[in-house]
Write an enzyme that holds these catalytic residues in place. Structure first.
Site, PDB file in Angstrom:
ATOM      1  N   LYS A 115      37.074  44.193  36.236  1.00  0.00           N
ATOM      2  CA  LYS A 115      37.086  43.006  35.856  1.00  0.00           C
ATOM      3  C   LYS A 115      37.157  42.037  36.809  1.00  0.00           C
ATOM      4  O   LYS A 115      38.123  42.348  37.689  1.00  0.00           O
ATOM      5  CB  LYS A 115      38.555  42.987  34.659  1.00  0.00           C
ATOM      6  N   GLU A 121      48.040  46.304  44.921  1.00  0.00           N
ATOM      7  CA  GLU A 121      48.086  45.555  46.265  1.00  0.00           C
ATOM      8  C   GLU A 121      48.426  44.257  45.708  1.00  0.00           C
ATOM      9  O   GLU A 121      47.739  43.141  45.315  1.00  0.00           O
ATOM     10  CB  GLU A 121      46.650  45.450  46.916  1.00  0.00           C
ATOM     11  N   CYS A 181      47.025  36.971  50.576  1.00  0.00           N
ATOM     12  CA  CYS A 181      48.341  37.798  50.451  1.00  0.00           C
ATOM     13  C   CYS A 181      49.096  38.065  51.522  1.00  0.00           C
ATOM     14  O   CYS A 181      50.359  38.397  51.454  1.00  0.00           O
ATOM     15  CB  CYS A 181      48.067  38.985  49.496  1.00  0.00           C
ATOM     16  N   GLU A 200      55.914  33.161  47.541  1.00  0.00           N
ATOM     17  CA  GLU A 200      54.565  33.241  48.114  1.00  0.00           C
ATOM     18  C   GLU A 200      54.044  31.926  47.683  1.00  0.00           C
ATOM     19  O   GLU A 200      53.686  31.757  46.381  1.00  0.00           O
ATOM     20  CB  GLU A 200      54.022  34.332  47.548  1.00  0.00           C
TER      21      GLU A 200
END
Length: 539
Positions: free
Chosen positions: A230, A306, A340, A437
């Site tokens: 996806k 991850e 990230c 983040e």
């Protein structure tokens, strides 16, 4: 192979002739360094956008080797982040499309030729695919930059060569996967078989669509699995394009299926599907928890994750400040800060802190923001309006928390999702800009006194994806690399992503590793086979 930095081919120290003349009106605690806080010029950088040199060809889902409309007939728009305008409408897959894709993948695994091919034949298909990537690299780079808003130079000169390299790497592994012969305490022959796990469900993010495609698809196919992938709803275009190239390379129908759609519908259906044998996900920690829960509540399928990060970049007192400023700038601002493992907590020793702040501010003010298709531009737009607004909220939070806004702090231009390169000093560990983040071009610079202190503070986070250390002292480097609770530590470098280097996180930054030999473990089952031996000559 020499280590490859994703943006190693890009110029990271460009100057600009744009004037930064207008003053930012009083808002929170502003820097008084050099008299005033400057706002970035919008006079020329965005007035004319370059038309991407590529046509959009593939917008349907790829299921069982064919491009098909969504079962519902629905489509959803995908946008140009430079303008916010629609560039294409893509088939909107949902649970029914996932069911069809999984059925195709299951049939291809149980009945098709792919798992029964010799590993050498699988390797040759992967190699042909890598060659096709190189052949179509210019249009792929343009499509990636158009859909993501990332620099065309970054896509063309760094990411597309790395994409091809990753598939060459995994092609090399295909015929080198094997089990062991194990000695037993008795007259038995014992061997282990490394078998493909089956149907792998994979969900990739929007910040590096092609690179994440390779990280997921490469090892899964090398091990003989079939896949339902996806795409991120923001960036579906390049995965559909390269999936078509896979079939040109000779991949049998049903081995790789690509469905575009939203997380709560298509993504949830894939993670919870009872006929999917394994799920791999890259994205936020919040969504990763949902994927893990859905996998556990369905058929307890194994999951690799991850996830997010808040990586420390530690600059010791002996550092060459000019080099440290440039590397710290790159570690944070690369890919518009949408990375990230971005070095989003810049820890600087107190003896060099003031000098570092002055030079970090000056470097951010020189950063060229504009159309990512233009030469000399260093920073494009954020991916969409949601991320754009999120970044601006965090900037407001930093101001309200009394961090010192050295530069930036606002949108860039009047259209699209551009954000000024922003630098905060006097940041403390309790501020949201030091804990969360942000995923944007916001550098938070913190002060520390010694290694014990910075180690403790760097590790005081729910994340553990990566870290950077900048020092001339090998003892300091060795101390920090062993003390930091992260999956990767870069010493005097950052964002080095060789195909063979494993990547993954500690704590809430994920489960498992991607790339290198470790990634193969995610897509294999280990079977022990025990056979009695009659009158063996030896044991």
């Amino acid at each position: 192979m020499a280590a490859r930095r994703i943006s190693s081919l890009l110029t990271r120290s460009l100057s600009t002739s744009s004037a930064y003349a207008s003053l930012l009106s009083s808002l929170g605690k502003h820097s008084s360094r050099n008299g005033s806080l400057k706002r970035f010029s919008t006079a020329t950088a965005l007035e004319e956008l370059i038309a991407p040199p590529v046509n959009i060809t593939y917008t349907q889902n790829l299921i069982d080797g064919k491009f098909v409309d969504a079962a519902s007939g629905k489509t959803f728009p995908t946008y140009d982040p430079r303008t916010g305008e629609v560039i294409a409408h893509v088939a909107e897959g949902d649970a029914e499309d996932i069911n069809r894709a999984v059925a195709a993948a299951r049939k291809a695994f149980d009945e098709g030729p792919w798992p029964k091919m010799t590993p050498y034949e699988r390797s040759r298909i992967l190699l042909r695919f890598a060659d096709l990537i190189e052949k179509h690299s210019q249009e792929l780079a343009a499509l990636e930059s158009w859909n993501c808003g990332k620099l065309y130079e970054q896509s063309a000169k760094s990411e597309l060569p790395l994409l091809a390299r990753l598939f060459h790497y995994y092609a090399g592994w295909a015929d080198k996967i094997h089990g062991l012969t194990v000695p037993a305490d008795g007259p038995h022959h014992v061997q282990t078989l490394h078998e493909p796990i089956g149907v792998a469900g994979q969900i990739i993010p929007w910040n590096f669509p092609l690179i994440m495609f390779a990280w997921k698809v490469g090892p899964a196919l090398a091990c003989g699995n079939t896949i339902v992938l996806k795409t991120a709803e923001q960036t579906p275009l390049t995965a559909l394009y390269v999936a078509k190239l896979f079939h040109e390379a000779g991949l049998p129908p049903g081995v790789l299926n690509v469905v575009s759609g939203y997380g709560p519908t298509a993504g949830a259906a894939l993670a919870s599907h009872m006929d999917v044998d394994k799920v791999a996900f890259t994205g936020s920690t919040v969504t990763g928890k949902i994927v893990l829960e859905l996998a556990a509540k369905s058929n307890l399928k194994p999951v690799t994750l991850e996830l997010g990060g808040k990586s420390p970049f530690i600059i010791c007192e002996d550092a060459d400040i000019d080099k440290a400023v440039e590397l710290a700038h790159y570690a944070l601002f690369f890919n518009q800060g949408q990375c990230c493992c971005a070095g989003s907590r810049t820890f600087v020793h107190e003896r060099v802190y003031d000098e570092f702040i002055e030079k970090a501010k000056a470097r951010a003010l020189r950063r060229v923001v504009g159309d990512p298709f233009k030469k000399g531009v260093e920073q494009g737009p954020q991916i969409d309006s949601e991320q754009f607004e999120k970044v601006l909220r965090y900037i407001r939070s930093g101001i309200e928390s009394n961090a010192t806004l050295e530069c930036g702090g606002d949108r860039f231009g009047t259209r699209g999702y551009f954000v000024q390169p922003t630098v905060f000093s006097n940041v403390t560990d309790d501020m949201l800009i030091a804990k969360d983040e942000i995923f944007g071009p916001v550098q938070s610079i913190l002060k520390f006194k010694d290694l014990d202190e910075v180690t403790r503070r760097a590790n005081t986070t729910k994340y553990g994806l990566a870290a950077g250390v900048f020092t001339k002292n090998i003892d300091a480097a060795n101390t920090l690399t062993r003390a930091l609770r992260t999956g990767t530590v870069w010493v005097n470098c950052f964002d080095v992503f060789d195909a063979a280097i494993p990547f993954g996180g500690y704590k809430m930054s994920g489960i498992g590793r991607e790339k290198g030999i470790y990634s193969l473990h995610n897509y294999l089952q280990v079977k022990a086979v025990v056979t009695p031996l009659k009158n063996p000559a030896w044991l």
